[in-house]
Enzyme design. Structure first.
Site, mmCIF file in Angstrom:
data_model
loop_
_atom_site.group_PDB
_atom_site.id
_atom_site.type_symbol
_atom_site.label_atom_id
_atom_site.label_comp_id
_atom_site.label_asym_id
_atom_site.label_seq_id
_atom_site.Cartn_x
_atom_site.Cartn_y
_atom_site.Cartn_z
ATOM 1 N N LYS A 93 10.068 29.424 26.689
ATOM 2 C CA LYS A 93 10.673 30.323 25.708
ATOM 3 C C LYS A 93 9.899 31.640 25.618
ATOM 4 C CE LYS A 93 12.256 26.429 22.802
ATOM 5 N NZ LYS A 93 12.247 25.935 21.392
ATOM 6 N N ASN A 147 7.520 27.193 19.528
ATOM 7 C CA ASN A 147 7.036 25.954 20.144
ATOM 8 C C ASN A 147 7.167 25.937 21.667
ATOM 9 O OD1 ASN A 147 9.761 25.510 20.362
ATOM 10 N ND2 ASN A 147 9.792 23.614 19.172
ATOM 11 N N ARG A 168 3.073 21.325 23.775
ATOM 12 C CA ARG A 168 3.064 21.868 22.408
ATOM 13 C C ARG A 168 1.776 21.509 21.667
ATOM 14 N NH1 ARG A 168 9.334 20.077 21.327
ATOM 15 N NH2 ARG A 168 10.375 22.014 21.961
ATOM 16 N N TYR A 198 22.374 26.267 21.455
ATOM 17 C CA TYR A 198 21.855 25.648 20.229
ATOM 18 C C TYR A 198 22.952 25.302 19.233
ATOM 19 C CZ TYR A 198 16.877 26.407 21.344
ATOM 20 O OH TYR A 198 15.618 26.343 21.900
ATOM 21 N N GLU A 229 23.629 21.608 29.408
ATOM 22 C CA GLU A 229 22.731 22.763 29.343
ATOM 23 C C GLU A 229 22.444 23.342 30.732
ATOM 24 O OE1 GLU A 229 19.384 21.280 27.138
ATOM 25 O OE2 GLU A 229 20.549 21.101 25.282
ATOM 26 N N HIS A 287 11.583 24.352 25.773
ATOM 27 C CA HIS A 287 12.748 23.505 25.482
ATOM 28 C C HIS A 287 12.905 22.486 26.593
ATOM 29 C CE1 HIS A 287 16.881 22.282 24.554
ATOM 30 N NE2 HIS A 287 17.092 22.341 25.862
#
Ligand code: DAT
Ligand code: MG
Length: 150
Positions: free
Chosen positions: A9, A112, A102, A49, A126, A115
């Site tokens: 991310k 965090n 994490r 999401y 996805e 994904h």
């Protein structure tokens, strides 16, 4: 053999942690079959999401994931979905076990780092959102000839 979508991310890209994240997944034994640096559009973020639509953190989540480029990848291996999620660690980095991505690199749930799809069905949905079928490159794994011949 399973495939799963992994996103490094915006905070991972900004902090220069993409290599560390990829290395941890690779060392676990997962094989990269697709990889790209990309910008997530608001439309893609909403689709990705959509299960979280209506939750109090949704707007912040969309702002976050669209704020800076991400690195999207597809990895494969036996039970890749669960294997990747156990390497990633709990959603809230403050509660994630040391040794996980994490748990070692993050501190807050809103940043965090990574994904990972939560089920094979989510992974299929996805992966198709982020990659065209021809972007997934399958190749022989652990083949001595593959290494020695190149
Ligand atoms: P995961 O990413 O571990 O699959 P999730 O699907 O429940 O977790 O949530 C998606 C993302 O939304 C998560 O990575 C960070 C954000 N998020 C989840 N719960 C949150 C909360 N309580 N406050 C702020 N952000 C949250
Ligand atoms: Mg999730």
């Amino acid at each position: 053999m399973e495939r799963t979508l992994i996103l490094a991310k915006p905070d991972a890209v900004q902090r220069g942690l993409v290599g560390d994240i990829i290395a941890r997944l690779e060392r676990r034994g997962l094989q990269i079959v697709a990889l790209k640096l990309m910008r997530v559009t608001p439309a893609l973020a909403h689709e990705h999401y959509k299960e979280h639509q209506g939750k109090p953190f949704f707007a912040g989540l969309i702002d976050y994931i669209t704020s800076c480029p991400i690195v999207a990848m597809v990895v494969q291996g036996p039970r890749a979905v669960d294997v990747a999620r156990s390497t990633i660690g709990a959603t809230d980095p403050a509660a994630a076990a040391p040794g996980t991505i994490r748990g070692d690199l993050g501190l807050t749930v809103g940043r965090n780092l990574v994904h990972g799809s939560d089920s094979p069905a989510s992974a299929a949905r996805e992966v198709a959102l982020f990659f065209r079928p021809d972007e997934l490159l399958d190749y022989a794994r652990s083949s001595d000839t593959w290494i020695s011949e190149n």
